[in-house]
Motif scaffolding. Structure first.
Motif, PDB file in Angstrom:
ATOM      1  N   PRO A 329      -1.592   6.242   0.178  1.00 57.26           N
ATOM      2  CA  PRO A 329      -2.616   4.946   0.747  1.00 57.26           C
ATOM      3  C   PRO A 329      -1.898   3.749   0.465  1.00 57.26           C
ATOM      4  O   PRO A 329      -2.277   2.720   1.183  1.00 57.26           O
ATOM      5  CB  PRO A 329      -4.065   5.337  -0.158  1.00 57.26           C
ATOM      6  N   PHE A 330      -1.104   3.596  -0.381  1.00 59.43           N
ATOM      7  CA  PHE A 330      -0.554   2.253  -0.851  1.00 59.43           C
ATOM      8  C   PHE A 330       0.713   1.958   0.169  1.00 59.43           C
ATOM      9  O   PHE A 330       1.372   0.947  -0.240  1.00 59.43           O
ATOM     10  CB  PHE A 330      -0.132   2.348  -2.434  1.00 59.43           C
ATOM     11  N   GLN A 331       1.148   3.009   0.801  1.00 56.09           N
ATOM     12  CA  GLN A 331       2.090   2.483   1.926  1.00 56.09           C
ATOM     13  C   GLN A 331       1.877   1.461   2.877  1.00 56.09           C
ATOM     14  O   GLN A 331       2.386   0.963   3.462  1.00 56.09           O
ATOM     15  CB  GLN A 331       2.457   4.038   2.594  1.00 56.09           C
ATOM     16  N   MET A 332       0.322   1.387   2.955  1.00 58.09           N
ATOM     17  CA  MET A 332      -0.179   0.344   3.779  1.00 58.09           C
ATOM     18  C   MET A 332       0.413  -1.056   3.327  1.00 58.09           C
ATOM     19  O   MET A 332       0.683  -2.001   4.073  1.00 58.09           O
ATOM     20  CB  MET A 332      -1.583   0.085   3.491  1.00 58.09           C
ATOM     21  N   PHE A 333       0.507  -1.261   1.990  1.00 60.05           N
ATOM     22  CA  PHE A 333       1.207  -2.568   1.695  1.00 60.05           C
ATOM     23  C   PHE A 333       2.597  -2.865   1.980  1.00 60.05           C
ATOM     24  O   PHE A 333       3.073  -3.819   2.447  1.00 60.05           O
ATOM     25  CB  PHE A 333       1.409  -2.746  -0.044  1.00 60.05           C
ATOM     26  N   VAL A 334       3.477  -1.615   1.980  1.00 61.14           N
ATOM     27  CA  VAL A 334       4.792  -1.628   2.274  1.00 61.14           C
ATOM     28  C   VAL A 334       4.896  -1.712   3.855  1.00 61.14           C
ATOM     29  O   VAL A 334       5.635  -2.633   4.373  1.00 61.14           O
ATOM     30  CB  VAL A 334       5.431  -0.232   2.225  1.00 61.14           C
ATOM     31  N   ARG A 384     -15.521  11.259   7.652  1.00 61.43           N
ATOM     32  CA  ARG A 384     -14.306  12.168   7.812  1.00 61.43           C
ATOM     33  C   ARG A 384     -13.116  11.537   8.019  1.00 61.43           C
ATOM     34  O   ARG A 384     -12.078  12.083   7.706  1.00 61.43           O
ATOM     35  CB  ARG A 384     -14.631  13.070   8.944  1.00 61.43           C
ATOM     36  N   ARG A 385     -13.173  10.440   8.347  1.00 62.03           N
ATOM     37  CA  ARG A 385     -11.816   9.689   8.574  1.00 62.03           C
ATOM     38  C   ARG A 385     -11.859   8.750   7.479  1.00 62.03           C
ATOM     39  O   ARG A 385     -12.575   7.909   7.200  1.00 62.03           O
ATOM     40  CB  ARG A 385     -11.807   8.507   9.868  1.00 62.03           C
ATOM     41  N   LYS A 386     -10.808   8.955   6.430  1.00 61.17           N
ATOM     42  CA  LYS A 386     -10.727   8.265   5.233  1.00 61.17           C
ATOM     43  C   LYS A 386      -9.772   7.198   5.204  1.00 61.17           C
ATOM     44  O   LYS A 386      -8.436   7.449   4.939  1.00 61.17           O
ATOM     45  CB  LYS A 386     -10.194   9.232   3.997  1.00 61.17           C
ATOM     46  N   PRO A 387     -10.210   5.867   5.283  1.00 57.22           N
ATOM     47  CA  PRO A 387      -9.320   4.805   5.457  1.00 57.22           C
ATOM     48  C   PRO A 387      -8.654   4.500   4.025  1.00 57.22           C
ATOM     49  O   PRO A 387      -9.168   4.875   2.985  1.00 57.22           O
ATOM     50  CB  PRO A 387     -10.314   3.512   5.519  1.00 57.22           C
ATOM     51  N   ASP A 388      -7.219   4.029   4.172  1.00 57.39           N
ATOM     52  CA  ASP A 388      -6.552   3.995   2.903  1.00 57.39           C
ATOM     53  C   ASP A 388      -7.180   2.995   1.924  1.00 57.39           C
ATOM     54  O   ASP A 388      -6.990   3.068   1.050  1.00 57.39           O
ATOM     55  CB  ASP A 388      -5.311   3.301   3.458  1.00 57.39           C
TER      56      ASP A 388
END
Length: 664
Positions: A329-334, A384-388
């Motif tokens: 999930p923290f790939q979002m910041f990258v 069911r869709r789990k946002p980062d």
């Protein structure tokens, strides 16, 4: 978490198996197809016609789905996350594009919406006519009969009530009032035409032009009204059919839409495949871990051969970040910052720990952290869709709980030790048991922790960069750009904590320095030596030694030098500032709320409302602030110590699975 190793892939075979290969690769989503030569394909008229025909059908489906949004129950708030994609079998999906059911639904949908458009246009036309006839709707006269009277004239006027009263006094004019208050019919003998005109002119009456298309305004208006009601009933019937059609067809048409989009993606990939009359060649990129899947797929074809090789020096392979559930999930910041260059470091795992820790420190309230973690966990369970973002706030919430317990923050100072707002002995004991220090009583402890975290993260960034440079053989960068500053920063901090200055500045919680100062003069040698290395080798790219030393001096001082590192460390004070603000606002909310506690009857309710609204606001506003500033510390103070950006995202040919997901 690291960056996947990418290999070049080359596939060739008979042209008859080309499209099926692309379809299988799209299902597996393991190969990014590179453009070889698009000229030959783009000139193929037959393929161009197929693409044009399929594009038209896809556009028709998209238009239908867009129109059906108003009538479909699936487009409710959060339904996208709550329901998730519908499951469909692969064999049924592959036949869906040209099935009779699909063609029937497209045709039926078009006919329904065309019928709706027609009745809408008819209703609007009738309403325009009603609007035009509205001023005359109270005149129940046949204008054709009035015009046939050889001895009489008539006029329709619009005027105020006082004007009508004056006209009624005139014995030469018969006045017939309409249903509209300001409209009337004047009937008079032809011989009085001039006299009536002068009389009404003096009264400032406005003459109205009666529409020639209507003989009896009252009857015509009622007929129009009945027609509008009939059309509205017809509209209701059609909308009912559309609603039923939407419920029964939206899932199917969503699958058709995604199939069409996936098909066009394959056609786009086809533009990059070099095809002849009997053979084709396809180039692309593949993750090294997916190469066995590629060779398994190769066995399904009789003519297809696949070859893989390492990228050559100077090539720029696409970037695929390895997926680890805990850190992904923290790939979002990258990705928001920049994709790392190939062969460099993916900072996601380091960002995960530091960001969650910093977010917790900026909130420093166990109650807020518990609410944040519980709400995030509920979203992860329900959606069911789990946002980062939910995973990020969940981990941030857990760190906030820990930070709040260690600093005694539970809904502000609701359970403080002296004069608590809520006299719960168990909660007061619970708070006291876990509390390490109270930031509002000992703010310097918070100050020291914030600076210490800054030093730790900056040294971590330098260490990451040092290890990476060694791994890829950039030894000069590792020693002269990373290791030098690691020792300068680290030893400078130790020297500072070994001196009396640290006591005077309250950087240590004691009356004596943290470290003994007996070896201070010897420890100073190492940062001085490292500074000389930067001075002489920081500008090693320059050929001229005087200019090299000048560049080295700049790098030592102002260009990412001493002052820059000092500013970076001091910027972590924002963690303390935000944490203190959260605690301060929480205290203010409690103070305001309990001022109403003594009000008879309603005092408890008012207090509860103020507490809920105030603490919700405090959590929301400081969550945003903590999120932004924690992210800034990663980007500005941490990434700059080791991160190399400029990579491009790995985009494999893959199926779109938004509304539809394939059954395993």
């Amino acid at each position: 978490m690291s960056i996947s190793k990418m290999y070049r892939v080359l596939a060739c075979g008979h042209v008859d198996e080309r499209d099926r290969l692309l379809g299988e690769l799209q299902h597996l989503a393991i190969v990014e197809v590179s453009d070889i030569n698009s000229d030959r394909i783009s000139e193929d008229n037959e393929i161009s016609k197929i693409i044009e025909s399929d594009s038209e059908r896809l556009q028709s489906v998209k238009v239908l789905l867009e129109k059906m949004k108003t009538y479909s129950p699936e487009d409710k708030v959060f339904s996208r996350f709550m329901t998730g994609p519908a499951l469909i079998k692969r064999d049924r999906y592959d036949e869906i594009w040209n099935s009779e059911e699909t063609l029937f639904k497209i045709r039926t949908g078009k006919e329904l919406f065309e019928a709706l458009e027609k009745v809408d246009a008819k209703r609007e036309s009738l309403k325009v006519s009603m609007e035009e006839l509205s001023p005359f709707r109270g005149l129940d006269f046949s204008f054709s009969e009035l015009r046939s009277l050889w001895y009489a004239e008539f006029r329709v006027i619009s005027a105020e009530e006082a004007v009508f009263n004056e006209i009624e006094k005139n014995d030469k004019i018969e006045i017939f009032r309409a249903g509209e208050k300001d409209t009337a019919l004047l009937l008079f003998h032809k011989s009085h035409n001039r006299e009536v005109a002068e009389f009404t002119g003096r009264l400032n009456a406005e003459f109205l032009q009666v529409p020639s298309s209507f003989d009896n305004p009252a009857e015509s208006f009622n007929e129009l009204k009945e027609k509008v009601e009939s059309v509205e009933n017809e509209t209701i019937d059609i909308e009912k059919k559309i609603r039923s059609f939407a419920v029964s067809s939206i899932q199917h048409l969503s699958a058709v839409k995604e199939y069409g989009e996936n098909m066009l993606l394959r056609r786009d990939a086809l533009m990059g495949v070099d095809s002849g009359r009997s053979s084709f060649i396809m180039k692309g990129w593949i993750d090294i871990d997916d190469i066995p899947l590629l060779h398994e797929l190769e066995k399904k074809f009789s003519t297809v051969e696949c070859f893989t090789e390492k990228p050559e020096a100077g090539e720029n392979p696409p970037i695929k970040l390895k997926d680890t559930k805990l850190f992904s999930p923290f790939q979002m910041f990258v990705k928001m910052y920049s994709m790392p260059a190939y062969g460099t470091v993916d900072p996601s795992r380091f960002t995960a720990f530091f960001f969650a820790l910093f977010l917790g420190i900026t909130l420093t309230d166990a109650a807020y952290g518990l609410v944040l973690a519980v709400l995030s966990a509920a979203g992860l369970i329900l959606f069911r869709r789990k946002p980062d973002i939910l995973w990020i706030t969940f981990w941030g919430g857990l760190f906030t709980v820990a930070a709040g317990l260690l600093t005694g923050g539970i809904a502000g100072d609701l359970f403080r030790n002296s004069s608590p707002y809520v006299s719960s002995g168990q909660m007061i004991s619970f708070r006291k048991y876990f509390m390490w220090f109270d930031p509002l009583v000992d703010p310097m402890m918070f100050f020291r922790i914030a600076l210490a975290l800054g030093v730790i993260q900056i040294l971590s960034g330098l260490a990451i960069g040092f290890v990476h440079d060694l791994r890829i053989g950039r030894y000069s960068d590792a020693f002269f750009d990373r290791l030098t500053w690691f020792f300068i920063v680290g030893m400078s901090v130790k020297i500072l904590l070994s001196s009396k200055i640290s006591v005077d500045m309250s950087l240590v919680p004691y009356d004596e320095p943290l470290f003994t100062g007996s070896y201070l003069k010897y420890e100073s040698v190492l940062p001085v030596f490292m500074s000389l290395l930067i001075l002489f080798f920081g500008g090693r790219e320059e050929k001229s030694w005087p200019f090299r030393i000048f560049v080295g001096f700049l790098k030592l001082t102002v260009l990412s030098g001493i002052f820059s590192y000092l500013g970076d460390i001091l910027s972590y004070i924002r963690l303390m500032a935000l944490g203190m603000v959260t605690a301060g606002i929480g205290m203010a909310v409690n103070a305001i709320a309990f001022m109403s506690a003594d009000i008879p009857v309603a005092g408890f309710i008012i207090t509860l409302i103020i507490l809920v609204i105030g603490h919700t606001f405090n959590l929301a506003i400081n969550l945003i602030g903590g999120f932004v500033h924690s992210m800034r510390l990663q980007y500005v103070e941490f990434f700059t110590k080791f991160f190399t950006g400029g990579g491009r995202v790995f985009r494999p040919l893959s199926d779109i699975e938004d509304k539809i997901k394939f059954q395993p």
